[in-house]
Design a protein around this motif. Structure first.
Motif, short mmCIF file in Angstrom:
data_model
loop_
_atom_site.label_atom_id
_atom_site.label_comp_id
_atom_site.label_asym_id
_atom_site.label_seq_id
_atom_site.Cartn_x
_atom_site.Cartn_y
_atom_site.Cartn_z
N GLY A 190 0.81 -1.22 0.00
CA GLY A 190 0.00 0.00 0.00
C GLY A 190 0.84 1.27 0.00
O GLY A 190 0.40 2.31 0.47
N ILE A 191 2.04 1.19 -0.55
CA ILE A 191 2.91 2.36 -0.59
C ILE A 191 2.84 2.99 -1.98
O ILE A 191 3.11 2.34 -2.99
CB ILE A 191 4.37 1.98 -0.28
CG1 ILE A 191 4.47 1.39 1.12
CG2 ILE A 191 5.29 3.18 -0.44
CD1 ILE A 191 5.84 0.85 1.46
N SER B 91 -1.43 6.51 5.11
CA SER B 91 -1.17 5.07 5.27
C SER B 91 0.01 4.66 4.42
O SER B 91 0.80 3.81 4.83
CB SER B 91 -2.37 4.17 4.96
OG SER B 91 -3.39 4.86 4.39
N SER B 92 0.15 5.30 3.24
CA SER B 92 1.32 5.01 2.42
C SER B 92 2.61 5.40 3.15
O SER B 92 3.59 4.65 3.15
CB SER B 92 1.21 5.75 1.09
OG SER B 92 2.44 5.82 0.44
N ALA C 270 3.21 2.95 5.98
CA ALA C 270 3.66 1.68 5.42
C ALA C 270 5.12 1.76 5.00
O ALA C 270 5.89 0.82 5.20
CB ALA C 270 2.79 1.29 4.23
N THR C 271 5.51 2.92 4.44
CA THR C 271 6.91 3.11 4.05
C THR C 271 7.80 3.00 5.27
O THR C 271 8.84 2.31 5.24
CB THR C 271 7.10 4.50 3.41
OG1 THR C 271 6.16 4.67 2.38
CG2 THR C 271 8.50 4.66 2.87
#
Lengths: 409, 133, 158
Positions: A250-251, C50-51, C54-55
């Motif tokens: 989800g990145i 969220s990205s 997540a990273t």
């Protein structure tokens, strides 16, 4: 043997020289959002750049005239100036993006903030342009840029499901969470990244710099026809890495640090070291090419003396123009604008400006006054016409799509 | 508009289209160093409004123009005659895809910007006067 | 003097002018706040955050596995935090008018704050010399933040 080495060197340089910050960022963004469903665009772009780089190289070798001299002669001063303004502006944007890219890559290696690296990067670019021979400059950055092949190596080490990747690539569809307009917006961005006009300015001016004659055309054709497709393959490997690691997590890629994560996952710190060298070399090489291209376009339009084969004093206005471009690039970056954002806009604007560069080249490549018996053959012209249509469509659709998608967000 | 070249270097009497073969062409000096682009041409005076009587001599190119002539050609208007930067037609030695001069660009009026930038800026930066590499 | 005739290409300018006008029109109308815009801004902010989280999780994980250098990890965390800050700023600039949208914005801000805290912990873990906070703590905070963001996004899509 020596000839073979020359061919190999040329090909390797073309591969390393193909990828720049635009390709890196756009491919990673696309991979992380659309998987490989846009890989076909890279293919279309590579065939296009092969076709037109070859054509502009041939024009330069046969007539000794670089692209922008020809553009002015054919379009006249008014349309020529409009073309120069647009091309120069986009090129300047690309210079800015590339210098920012060098700085971002150095930040990744050192954790020193990229803003501090910008003056260093720009000064290094200037120094190389000022002092280093054209051939050495080309070969060193091209060969070091080749280390980006680690993206392909990492992809193998990640052991992806090849069938899934192939499925995405060969039966493309818009992923569920993305809109159709965003899909096409990024298609245009990828197309612009692969076909950036500066590559053509640089290629044709480089042919004059190196004093190509008709004899050298075979070598250049091999370089382009083998090197660029392999460069395109590298682009797809970047997208695939992002598709395998970042998409499932989800990145969505918004920074260069995310681009290298898949390589670290697949190939560890050694891979990371290679990718960092590759990033610096590829963006630095492209920074050199774009800076030179801004000098080339201006000098060729106004008829100034230009070229790295001359002493700077003998091409004074050409060198002054490049110094000013670098300073403008530094100034823009010093405002704190995100270099990745500049890159994303630069590739789309490149796509918009594509017809400005490619149409005049096509016209001149068919003009016997310049080309004698080396005018375009039928097959090349047919292909070029197809591409002209594609380029026009991409150019016209870019701005509406940009508005519709809020620049792809 | 076609015109016979004068004075006649080797290819005397060749027919050239001024628009197509002269305007916007690169000008190289005797050492093949680019000097400028042909921004405009200066012809012997012809009154554009008067009817040209048959048998009158054709207008002749006096000089190639550069500098401010480009601006006026793009945006209209006409610079005062003393502001024009001229390269006399007698200096031209050959016309092909480029226009070659028979003299060095070093002493031409058209080269003053290049000389100024060179002497005031570029030659003063270390390495500016050395061959690359 | 010669003048070049019939060479102007004003025909090409029309489409670009039209595009410019369209861009202006959209820019002007797009500035007004309405519930639809609030939802979409919040949605985008949650997605971007969220990205970013997540990273950070991936970077920290790779660092712990010895696959990512310290410099690259810190850079990734810095970038993630910047991204989060940008999203937060966009949400803070909203002017909700109804009870429902106010609640929506409030919820989003809480999740964003939690994410920012977890990212800060991660950065502190990277720079600390005394193992306090350590990477496990950072990792679990990031997991929590990711869960909250996910829950909100799911809610919005129902």
């Amino acid at each position: 043997m020596k000839r073979l080495l020359g061919v190999a060197l040329g090909i390797l340089t073309a591969i390393g020289g193909f990828v720049d910050i635009g390709d890196l960022v756009t491919n990673a963004v696309v991979g992380s959002r659309f998987g490989l469903s846009l890989a076909w665009v890279v293919g279309v772009g590579v065939v296009g750049i092969c076709l037109f780089a070859n054509m502009s190289g041939r024009v330069a070798a046969v007539s000794g005239r670089a692209t922008f001299e020809v553009i002015r002669e054919r379009l006249g001063p008014r349309a020529g100036l409009a073309n120069l303004s647009a091309s120069f502006f986009i090129n300047l944007m690309t210079v800015t993006a590339e210098i920012g890219g060098v700085a971002l890559a150095l930040q990744l290696a050192s954790s020193v903030h990229y803003l501090l690296w910008i003056p260093v990067a720009a000064a290094a670019v200037w120094l190389v342009i000022w002092r280093v021979k054209f051939k050495i400059m080309e070969n060193v950055t091209g060969l070091l840029g080749l280390t980006l092949i680690v993206f392909a190596v990492a992809l193998f080490l990640l052991k992806p499901d090849w069938m899934v990747l192939a499925g995405q690539a060969f039966s493309p569809s818009v992923p569920g969470e993305e809109t159709v307009s965003a899909y096409w917006y990024y298609a245009i961005a990828l197309f612009g990244a692969a076909m950036t006009p500066y590559e053509v300015f640089f290629f044709s001016s480089g042919a004059v710099e190196e004093g190509w004659s008709i004899k050298d055309l075979v070598q250049s054709r091999i370089n382009v026809l083998v090197g660029f497709p392999l460069g395109g393959f590298l682009s797809i490997a970047i997208a695939a890495c992002a598709a395998v690691v970042l998409l499932p997590a989800g990145i969505e890629v918004t920074s260069l640090s995310q681009v290298v994560l898949p390589v670290a996952e697949g190939a560890g710190k050694v891979g990371l070291a290679f990718v960092l060298v590759g990033l610096v070399a590829a963006t630095f090489g492209a920074a050199l090419e774009t800076t030179l291209s801004s000098g080339y376009t201006l000098a060729q339009f106004f008829g100034w003396s230009w070229g790295k084969f001359r002493r700077p004093a003998q091409a004074a206005r050409f060198h002054l123009a490049m110094i000013i471009c670098l300073l403008v690039g530094i100034a823009v970056l010093a405002t704190g604008v995100d270099p990745i954002l500049v890159t994303e806009y630069s590739v789309v604007f490149s796509a918009i400006a594509l017809p400005l560069t490619y149409l005049p080249i096509l016209i001149v490549a068919n003009d016997p006054q310049y080309m004698h018996e080396h005018v375009n053959g039928r097959v090349v012209n047919a292909l070029a016409m197809v591409y002209l249509v594609i380029i026009l469509c991409a150019s016209l659709a870019a701005i509406p799509l940009m508005i519709l998608t809020g620049a792809g967000s | 508009m076609t015109l016979n070249r004068k004075p006649p270097p080797p290819a005397a009497g060749r027919i050239l289209d001024a628009q197509l073969h002269l305007m916007d062409r690169q000008v190289l000096d005797v050492d093949a160093v680019p000097v400028t682009t042909v921004d405009d041409l200066e012809l012997t005076d012809v009154d554009p409004n008067a009817e040209i009587p048959p048998g009158s001599p054709a207008p002749v190119i006096i000089s190639l123009l550069t500098g401010p002539a480009l601006g006026t050609r793009i945006f209209g208007g006409r610079p005062p005659s003393r502001r024009l930067v001229r390269i006399p037609w007698t200096d031209v030695s050959d016309v092909s895809v480029v226009i070659r001069l028979g003299v060095s660009g070093e002493h031409l009026d058209a080269g003053w910007v290049q000389r100024w930038v060179r002497d005031k800026i570029i030659a003063r930066i270390p390495g500016g006067d050395h061959d690359p590499g | 003097m010669l003048k070049r005739q019939g060479r102007t290409r004003s025909g090409n300018r029309l489409p670009s002018l039209a595009a410019l006008a369209a861009a202006l029109a959209i820019a002007v109308t797009g500035c007004q706040s309405d519930p639809g815009k609030i939802t979409s801004t919040v949605d985008t902010a949650l997605q971007d955050s969220s990205s970013a989280v997540a990273t950070a999780r991936l970077a920290l994980e790779l660092e712990q596995a010895g696959k990512l250098t310290h410099a690259a990890t810190s850079t990734a965390l810095d970038n993630a935090l910047e991204e989060l800050e940008t999203s937060r700023k966009h949400v803070l600039q909203l002017a909700p008018e109804t009870e429902e949208t106010r609640a929506q914005v409030q919820e989003a801000l809480e999740a964003l704050d939690q994410s920012a805290t977890s990212l800060t912990t991660a950065r502190h873990a990277m720079s600390s010399t005394d193992q306090e906070p350590n990477r496990q703590q950072a990792q679990s905070q990031l997991d929590q933040a990711a869960k909250s963001l996910e829950a909100l996004t799911q809610e919005a899509h129902q």
